[in-house]
Design a protein around this motif. Sequence first.
Motif, PDB file in Angstrom:
ATOM      1  N   ARG A 116      25.426  -0.303  -2.573  1.00  0.00           N
ATOM      2  CA  ARG A 116      26.145  -1.267  -3.404  1.00  0.00           C
ATOM      3  C   ARG A 116      25.182  -2.084  -4.265  1.00  0.00           C
ATOM      4  NH1 ARG A 116      30.402  -5.841  -1.146  1.00  0.00           N
ATOM      5  NH2 ARG A 116      30.539  -7.077  -3.061  1.00  0.00           N
ATOM      6  N   GLN A 117      24.102  -2.586  -3.660  1.00  0.00           N
ATOM      7  CA  GLN A 117      23.108  -3.361  -4.410  1.00  0.00           C
ATOM      8  C   GLN A 117      21.730  -3.107  -3.825  1.00  0.00           C
ATOM      9  OE1 GLN A 117      23.573  -7.637  -4.383  1.00  0.00           O
ATOM     10  NE2 GLN A 117      22.098  -7.952  -6.033  1.00  0.00           N
ATOM     11  N   LEU A 118      20.769  -2.865  -4.685  1.00  0.00           N
ATOM     12  CA  LEU A 118      19.391  -2.653  -4.260  1.00  0.00           C
ATOM     13  C   LEU A 118      18.503  -3.657  -4.986  1.00  0.00           C
ATOM     14  CD1 LEU A 118      17.655   0.767  -3.811  1.00  0.00           C
ATOM     15  CD2 LEU A 118      16.437  -1.179  -4.731  1.00  0.00           C
ATOM     16  N   ILE A 119      17.689  -4.372  -4.213  1.00  0.00           N
ATOM     17  CA  ILE A 119      16.748  -5.342  -4.763  1.00  0.00           C
ATOM     18  C   ILE A 119      15.346  -4.932  -4.307  1.00  0.00           C
ATOM     19  CG2 ILE A 119      16.153  -7.784  -4.965  1.00  0.00           C
ATOM     20  CD1 ILE A 119      18.973  -8.396  -3.814  1.00  0.00           C
ATOM     21  N   ALA A 120      14.384  -4.923  -5.205  1.00  0.00           N
ATOM     22  CA  ALA A 120      13.016  -4.538  -4.838  1.00  0.00           C
ATOM     23  C   ALA A 120      12.023  -5.498  -5.478  1.00  0.00           C
ATOM     24  CB  ALA A 120      12.715  -3.108  -5.270  1.00  0.00           C
ATOM     25  N   HIS A 121      11.100  -5.988  -4.661  1.00  0.00           N
ATOM     26  CA  HIS A 121      10.047  -6.867  -5.156  1.00  0.00           C
ATOM     27  C   HIS A 121       8.751  -6.072  -5.294  1.00  0.00           C
ATOM     28  CE1 HIS A 121       6.672  -9.743  -4.874  1.00  0.00           C
ATOM     29  NE2 HIS A 121       7.465 -10.557  -5.527  1.00  0.00           N
ATOM     30  N   GLU A 122       8.277  -5.942  -6.504  1.00  0.00           N
ATOM     31  CA  GLU A 122       7.014  -5.269  -6.814  1.00  0.00           C
ATOM     32  C   GLU A 122       6.826  -3.961  -6.031  1.00  0.00           C
ATOM     33  OE1 GLU A 122       3.664  -7.945  -6.779  1.00  0.00           O
ATOM     34  OE2 GLU A 122       4.638  -9.350  -8.150  1.00  0.00           O
ATOM     35  N   PRO A 123       7.779  -3.023  -6.184  1.00  0.00           N
ATOM     36  CA  PRO A 123       7.590  -1.718  -5.537  1.00  0.00           C
ATOM     37  C   PRO A 123       6.347  -1.018  -6.076  1.00  0.00           C
ATOM     38  CG  PRO A 123       9.376  -1.641  -7.139  1.00  0.00           C
ATOM     39  CD  PRO A 123       8.987  -3.074  -7.011  1.00  0.00           C
ATOM     40  N   VAL A 124       5.699  -0.245  -5.226  1.00  0.00           N
ATOM     41  CA  VAL A 124       4.483   0.467  -5.624  1.00  0.00           C
ATOM     42  C   VAL A 124       4.705   1.972  -5.536  1.00  0.00           C
ATOM     43  CG1 VAL A 124       2.920  -1.397  -4.960  1.00  0.00           C
ATOM     44  CG2 VAL A 124       3.558   0.320  -3.259  1.00  0.00           C
ATOM     45  N   MET A 125       3.954   2.706  -6.335  1.00  0.00           N
ATOM     46  CA  MET A 125       4.048   4.165  -6.325  1.00  0.00           C
ATOM     47  C   MET A 125       2.726   4.736  -6.821  1.00  0.00           C
ATOM     48  SD  MET A 125       6.254   5.089  -9.772  1.00  0.00           S
ATOM     49  CE  MET A 125       5.475   6.714  -9.840  1.00  0.00           C
ATOM     50  N   ARG A 126       2.583   6.033  -6.733  1.00  0.00           N
ATOM     51  CA  ARG A 126       1.394   6.727  -7.222  1.00  0.00           C
ATOM     52  C   ARG A 126       1.072   6.289  -8.646  1.00  0.00           C
ATOM     53  NH1 ARG A 126      -0.990  11.812  -5.898  1.00  0.00           N
ATOM     54  NH2 ARG A 126      -2.076  12.729  -7.662  1.00  0.00           N
ATOM     55  N   PRO A 127      -0.176   5.933  -8.952  1.00  0.00           N
ATOM     56  CA  PRO A 127      -1.418   6.157  -8.195  1.00  0.00           C
ATOM     57  C   PRO A 127      -1.916   4.920  -7.446  1.00  0.00           C
ATOM     58  CG  PRO A 127      -1.964   5.672 -10.466  1.00  0.00           C
ATOM     59  CD  PRO A 127      -0.464   5.573 -10.359  1.00  0.00           C
ATOM     60  N   PHE A 128      -1.020   4.103  -6.909  1.00  0.00           N
ATOM     61  CA  PHE A 128      -1.436   2.895  -6.208  1.00  0.00           C
ATOM     62  C   PHE A 128      -2.333   3.251  -5.019  1.00  0.00           C
ATOM     63  CE2 PHE A 128      -1.086  -0.452  -3.082  1.00  0.00           C
ATOM     64  CZ  PHE A 128      -1.209  -1.604  -3.843  1.00  0.00           C
ATOM     65  N   GLY A 129      -3.554   2.749  -5.009  1.00  0.00           N
ATOM     66  CA  GLY A 129      -4.491   2.982  -3.911  1.00  0.00           C
ATOM     67  C   GLY A 129      -5.073   4.371  -3.844  1.00  0.00           C
ATOM     68  N   LEU A 130      -4.749   5.226  -4.816  1.00  0.00           N
ATOM     69  CA  LEU A 130      -5.194   6.618  -4.767  1.00  0.00           C
ATOM     70  C   LEU A 130      -6.718   6.733  -4.735  1.00  0.00           C
ATOM     71  CD1 LEU A 130      -4.270   9.601  -4.874  1.00  0.00           C
ATOM     72  CD2 LEU A 130      -4.384   9.439  -7.375  1.00  0.00           C
ATOM     73  N   HIS A 131      -7.396   5.895  -5.500  1.00  0.00           N
ATOM     74  CA  HIS A 131      -8.857   5.959  -5.583  1.00  0.00           C
ATOM     75  C   HIS A 131      -9.534   5.621  -4.252  1.00  0.00           C
ATOM     76  CE1 HIS A 131      -7.840   1.736  -6.078  1.00  0.00           C
ATOM     77  NE2 HIS A 131      -9.087   1.438  -5.769  1.00  0.00           N
ATOM     78  N   ALA A 132      -8.851   4.892  -3.382  1.00  0.00           N
ATOM     79  CA  ALA A 132      -9.452   4.465  -2.122  1.00  0.00           C
ATOM     80  C   ALA A 132      -9.127   5.389  -0.952  1.00  0.00           C
ATOM     81  CB  ALA A 132      -8.987   3.046  -1.785  1.00  0.00           C
ATOM     82  N   LEU A 133      -8.332   6.422  -1.185  1.00  0.00           N
ATOM     83  CA  LEU A 133      -7.904   7.287  -0.077  1.00  0.00           C
ATOM     84  C   LEU A 133      -9.068   7.947   0.674  1.00  0.00           C
ATOM     85  CD1 LEU A 133      -4.618   8.999  -1.310  1.00  0.00           C
ATOM     86  CD2 LEU A 133      -4.920   7.560   0.713  1.00  0.00           C
ATOM     87  N   PRO A 134     -10.118   8.444  -0.002  1.00  0.00           N
ATOM     88  CA  PRO A 134     -11.224   9.035   0.772  1.00  0.00           C
ATOM     89  C   PRO A 134     -11.872   8.042   1.733  1.00  0.00           C
ATOM     90  CG  PRO A 134     -11.356   9.736  -1.512  1.00  0.00           C
ATOM     91  CD  PRO A 134     -10.303   8.668  -1.464  1.00  0.00           C
ATOM     92  N   ASP A 135     -12.092   6.808   1.286  1.00  0.00           N
ATOM     93  CA  ASP A 135     -12.690   5.812   2.164  1.00  0.00           C
ATOM     94  C   ASP A 135     -11.733   5.402   3.275  1.00  0.00           C
ATOM     95  OD1 ASP A 135     -15.030   5.823   0.739  1.00  0.00           O
ATOM     96  OD2 ASP A 135     -14.533   4.064  -0.470  1.00  0.00           O
ATOM     97  N   LEU A 136     -10.442   5.310   2.969  1.00  0.00           N
ATOM     98  CA  LEU A 136      -9.457   4.994   3.999  1.00  0.00           C
ATOM     99  C   LEU A 136      -9.388   6.105   5.042  1.00  0.00           C
ATOM    100  CD1 LEU A 136      -6.470   3.498   1.952  1.00  0.00           C
ATOM    101  CD2 LEU A 136      -7.980   2.275   3.535  1.00  0.00           C
ATOM    102  N   ALA A 137      -9.490   7.351   4.582  1.00  0.00           N
ATOM    103  CA  ALA A 137      -9.462   8.483   5.515  1.00  0.00           C
ATOM    104  C   ALA A 137     -10.658   8.429   6.460  1.00  0.00           C
ATOM    105  CB  ALA A 137      -9.449   9.796   4.746  1.00  0.00           C
TER     106      ALA A 137
END
Length: 263
Positions: A116-137
């Motif tokens: 019925r209603q969807l509210i989203a505050h600052e949703p994130v998606m690709r490439p958010f954080g993509l550059h840091a994935l090797p270090d996170l892994a």
Amino acid sequence: MEQTFQKQIPVGGGSWVTVEVHGDPGAPGLVVLPGVMSDARAWRRVASAVRAWPSVAVVNRRGRTPSGPLTDTYSLRTEVEDLYAVLDAFDGTRAVFGWSYGGLIALLAADERPVRQLIAHEPVMRPFGLHALPDLASADERRDRDATVDIVNRRITGLDPARVAALRADREVWEDLRRLSEPLYRETLALNESVPDVMARRADRVDLIVGGASRGTAPYGTSFDDVRRRVPAARVHELADEGHLVHLEAPLQLAELLNGLAD
């Protein structure tokens, strides 16, 4: 409104999610879906200040206590299916609010199921954080939670070294961040999966919120813009002077905005 009870909901792969319910548990209301590095406890001040719905159900997504583990098959699809399980358990939900990664999950869920209603505050998606994935892994493989928290704060959110040092100096705060960082690598990997060019096609109404301090700047403002282009019918609202952590820094202002957006 006061928290009234906690509900455990079984989900796929032998895991489960818990939901903290505020207000009248028998009345249709608002479902809140937090994002990465957050849990239901962090949203209690917002939930207690929401008045426009008779109940507020805050989800503890899998991977954070007292909910169950991510499981080996975890993906973005897992999160969408978990949200469906929550909506099934809270039949008649009038609105879904997602923050950050939770916003992306909610938008994808509303692409397949009527909302019925969807509210989203600052949703994130690709490439958010993509550059840091090797270090996170690497940090995840070593189970080095200090390194994980440092990576997310410095390399992803862009906090200056002095701010990170201040966080580390507060032992209680830092330990809480370490706890919440346990699923972070796999969550960041999941939110970087491909998404449709158009999202939330089955939502009757979509409201997107961006903080004035985030708008137009990386990483949250630019990711918000990427999402916004995929939800062409959404109404956009700005919380002046606020940033991504509005639920912690200005919970009453966020609750007031949510109350005003109730359909």
